[in-house]
Design a protein around this motif. Structure first.
Motif, PDB file in Angstrom:
ATOM      1  N   ARG A 178       0.840  -1.211   0.000  1.00 47.25           N
ATOM      2  CA  ARG A 178       0.000   0.000   0.000  1.00 47.25           C
ATOM      3  C   ARG A 178       0.872   1.257   0.000  1.00 47.25           C
ATOM      4  O   ARG A 178       0.546   2.244  -0.652  1.00 47.25           O
ATOM      5  CB  ARG A 178      -0.931  -0.020   1.224  1.00 47.25           C
ATOM      6  N   ALA A 179       1.987   1.225   0.726  1.00 46.29           N
ATOM      7  CA  ALA A 179       2.903   2.368   0.742  1.00 46.29           C
ATOM      8  C   ALA A 179       3.467   2.618  -0.657  1.00 46.29           C
ATOM      9  O   ALA A 179       3.598   3.767  -1.085  1.00 46.29           O
ATOM     10  CB  ALA A 179       4.024   2.123   1.748  1.00 46.29           C
ATOM     11  N   ALA A 180       3.801   1.539  -1.367  1.00 47.41           N
ATOM     12  CA  ALA A 180       4.310   1.685  -2.733  1.00 47.41           C
ATOM     13  C   ALA A 180       3.244   2.323  -3.632  1.00 47.41           C
ATOM     14  O   ALA A 180       3.546   3.206  -4.446  1.00 47.41           O
ATOM     15  CB  ALA A 180       4.739   0.325  -3.282  1.00 47.41           C
ATOM     16  N   ALA A 181       1.996   1.898  -3.461  1.00 48.15           N
ATOM     17  CA  ALA A 181       0.909   2.417  -4.297  1.00 48.15           C
ATOM     18  C   ALA A 181       0.630   3.891  -4.030  1.00 48.15           C
ATOM     19  O   ALA A 181       0.261   4.634  -4.946  1.00 48.15           O
ATOM     20  CB  ALA A 181      -0.362   1.590  -4.078  1.00 48.15           C
ATOM     21  N   THR A 182       0.782   4.327  -2.789  1.00 54.61           N
ATOM     22  CA  THR A 182       0.471   5.720  -2.427  1.00 54.61           C
ATOM     23  C   THR A 182       1.702   6.629  -2.442  1.00 54.61           C
ATOM     24  O   THR A 182       1.578   7.834  -2.266  1.00 54.61           O
ATOM     25  CB  THR A 182      -0.163   5.792  -1.022  1.00 54.61           C
ATOM     26  N   GLY A 183       2.896   6.042  -2.588  1.00 53.40           N
ATOM     27  CA  GLY A 183       4.119   6.844  -2.542  1.00 53.40           C
ATOM     28  C   GLY A 183       4.527   7.228  -1.132  1.00 53.40           C
ATOM     29  O   GLY A 183       5.284   8.176  -0.930  1.00 53.40           O
ATOM     30  N   THR A 184       4.043   6.498  -0.149  1.00 50.55           N
ATOM     31  CA  THR A 184       4.371   6.763   1.253  1.00 50.55           C
ATOM     32  C   THR A 184       5.655   6.035   1.609  1.00 50.55           C
ATOM     33  O   THR A 184       5.804   4.857   1.324  1.00 50.55           O
ATOM     34  CB  THR A 184       3.229   6.264   2.163  1.00 50.55           C
ATOM     35  N   TRP A 185       6.594   6.737   2.231  1.00 57.22           N
ATOM     36  CA  TRP A 185       7.871   6.133   2.609  1.00 57.22           C
ATOM     37  C   TRP A 185       7.726   5.368   3.911  1.00 57.22           C
ATOM     38  O   TRP A 185       6.923   5.717   4.771  1.00 57.22           O
ATOM     39  CB  TRP A 185       8.941   7.206   2.785  1.00 57.22           C
ATOM     40  N   LEU A 186       8.545   4.340   4.065  1.00 58.58           N
ATOM     41  CA  LEU A 186       8.625   3.599   5.326  1.00 58.58           C
ATOM     42  C   LEU A 186       9.984   3.898   5.943  1.00 58.58           C
ATOM     43  O   LEU A 186      11.018   3.758   5.284  1.00 58.58           O
ATOM     44  CB  LEU A 186       8.447   2.096   5.080  1.00 58.58           C
ATOM     45  N   GLU A 187       9.957   4.290   7.190  1.00 53.77           N
ATOM     46  CA  GLU A 187      11.189   4.724   7.856  1.00 53.77           C
ATOM     47  C   GLU A 187      12.034   3.543   8.327  1.00 53.77           C
ATOM     48  O   GLU A 187      11.520   2.565   8.854  1.00 53.77           O
ATOM     49  CB  GLU A 187      10.838   5.579   9.083  1.00 53.77           C
ATOM     50  N   ILE A 188      13.331   3.692   8.124  1.00 49.42           N
ATOM     51  CA  ILE A 188      14.311   2.911   8.874  1.00 49.42           C
ATOM     52  C   ILE A 188      14.843   3.859   9.927  1.00 49.42           C
ATOM     53  O   ILE A 188      15.486   4.856   9.620  1.00 49.42           O
ATOM     54  CB  ILE A 188      15.456   2.381   8.003  1.00 49.42           C
ATOM     55  N   ASN A 189      14.530   3.564  11.161  1.00 43.95           N
ATOM     56  CA  ASN A 189      14.879   4.417  12.288  1.00 43.95           C
ATOM     57  C   ASN A 189      16.220   3.942  12.850  1.00 43.95           C
ATOM     58  O   ASN A 189      16.344   2.799  13.278  1.00 43.95           O
ATOM     59  CB  ASN A 189      13.758   4.299  13.329  1.00 43.95           C
ATOM     60  N   GLY A 190      17.210   4.826  12.841  1.00 42.82           N
ATOM     61  CA  GLY A 190      18.558   4.454  13.253  1.00 42.82           C
ATOM     62  C   GLY A 190      18.814   4.497  14.745  1.00 42.82           C
ATOM     63  O   GLY A 190      19.935   4.186  15.172  1.00 42.82           O
ATOM     64  N   GLN A 191      17.828   4.873  15.542  1.00 42.93           N
ATOM     65  CA  GLN A 191      18.027   4.892  16.994  1.00 42.93           C
ATOM     66  C   GLN A 191      18.374   3.465  17.428  1.00 42.93           C
ATOM     67  O   GLN A 191      17.660   2.531  17.091  1.00 42.93           O
ATOM     68  CB  GLN A 191      16.738   5.375  17.655  1.00 42.93           C
ATOM     69  N   PRO A 192      19.501   3.252  18.126  1.00 49.00           N
ATOM     70  CA  PRO A 192      19.959   1.889  18.416  1.00 49.00           C
ATOM     71  C   PRO A 192      18.953   1.005  19.132  1.00 49.00           C
ATOM     72  O   PRO A 192      18.983  -0.214  18.968  1.00 49.00           O
ATOM     73  CB  PRO A 192      21.210   2.106  19.276  1.00 49.00           C
ATOM     74  N   ARG A 193      18.055   1.572  19.914  1.00 50.80           N
ATOM     75  CA  ARG A 193      17.052   0.745  20.585  1.00 50.80           C
ATOM     76  C   ARG A 193      15.866   0.423  19.679  1.00 50.80           C
ATOM     77  O   ARG A 193      15.035  -0.402  20.021  1.00 50.80           O
ATOM     78  CB  ARG A 193      16.558   1.435  21.861  1.00 50.80           C
ATOM     79  N   ARG A 194      15.794   1.071  18.536  1.00 50.53           N
ATOM     80  CA  ARG A 194      14.681   0.829  17.618  1.00 50.53           C
ATOM     81  C   ARG A 194      15.127  -0.006  16.418  1.00 50.53           C
ATOM     82  O   ARG A 194      14.672  -1.099  16.217  1.00 50.53           O
ATOM     83  CB  ARG A 194      14.083   2.151  17.137  1.00 50.53           C
ATOM     84  N   LEU A 195      16.003   0.545  15.582  1.00 48.11           N
ATOM     85  CA  LEU A 195      16.405  -0.105  14.329  1.00 48.11           C
ATOM     86  C   LEU A 195      15.196  -0.797  13.694  1.00 48.11           C
ATOM     87  O   LEU A 195      15.168  -1.992  13.447  1.00 48.11           O
ATOM     88  CB  LEU A 195      17.565  -1.073  14.565  1.00 48.11           C
ATOM     89  N   ASP A 196      14.191   0.001  13.445  1.00 45.88           N
ATOM     90  CA  ASP A 196      12.886  -0.451  12.978  1.00 45.88           C
ATOM     91  C   ASP A 196      12.520   0.444  11.793  1.00 45.88           C
ATOM     92  O   ASP A 196      12.444   1.660  11.961  1.00 45.88           O
ATOM     93  CB  ASP A 196      11.881  -0.284  14.127  1.00 45.88           C
ATOM     94  N   LEU A 197      12.431  -0.126  10.674  1.00 43.24           N
ATOM     95  CA  LEU A 197      12.471  -1.493  10.206  1.00 43.24           C
ATOM     96  C   LEU A 197      13.875  -2.075  10.332  1.00 43.24           C
ATOM     97  O   LEU A 197      14.851  -1.359  10.155  1.00 43.24           O
ATOM     98  CB  LEU A 197      12.062  -1.560   8.721  1.00 43.24           C
TER      99      LEU A 197
END
Length: 196
Positions: free
Chosen positions: A122-141
């Motif tokens: 759905r993000a690809a279809a809408t052009g919405t970005w998905l975050e890679i969060n670099g905070q060491p406790r997150r690393l999400d995605l």
């Protein structure tokens, strides 16, 4: 440069009320008028509320240059509920990116078991970005889920999640995750020219 303060519902981080947002915009406009070579963007990290609505109304959201929508509450819900909330945010016309999609906090919570493939599609279809969060406790995605997102055609946004200048270096961790996932420069919002 974009600085995205939290929205009003996240009281523990002193999230901004609409009035404080407008005062911040005035300061950003003043700064951009007098400093050459750098543009400061008007950004927010707006909460995705329990019912999938966003923490700011549409009139305010329309004024931002970048809107990152994130889950900060209801992180013990089922994966289906979390997925529905994220999908609702992706469909919102003012949302540019989904921040730390699973809400993972290493050592505290695993994060929601979201349907990342459905979200990425759905993000690809809408052009919405998905975050890679670099905070060491997150690393999400993480790199495995970022790989799923890329395979679905989604683009990534790399962020430091810095809450102070000494944490800006966390952007390098997000970059490493993206590289492990096989991201190319054209897959990453940070490396693209505006409008491309």
């Amino acid at each position: 440069i974009g600085v995205a303060d939290h929205s009003q519902s996240l009281a523990m981080t002193r999230g901004l009320t609409p009035d404080r947002v407008r005062r911040q915009w005035e300061a950003v406009d003043e700064l951009n008028a007098r400093v050459d070579g750098i543009t400061v963007l008007k950004c927010t990290e707006v909460d995705i509320l329990a019912d999938g609505r966003l923490d700011f109304d549409d009139d305010l959201l329309e004024g931002f240059d970048l809107v990152v929508a994130s889950l900060h509450s209801g992180l013990r819900a089922s994966g289906d509920e979390g997925t529905a909330r994220v999908l609702a945010a992706i469909e919102h016309p003012h949302v540019d990116a989904i921040g730390h999609p699973r809400g993972r906090m290493m050592g505290r919570r695993d994060g929601l078991a979201l349907d990342i493939a459905a979200i990425a599609e759905r993000a690809a279809a809408t052009g919405t970005w998905l975050e890679i969060n670099g905070q060491p406790r997150r690393l999400d995605l993480d790199s495995d889920l970022a790989r799923v997102a890329l395979a679905a055609g989604a683009r990534l946004l790399l962020s430091s999640d810095a809450h102070g200048p000494d944490e800006l270096e966390y952007l390098d961790l997000a970059l490493r995750v993206a590289r492990r996932a096989g991201a190319r420069p054209e897959d990453v919002a940070n490396t693209r020219m505006p409008g491309t």
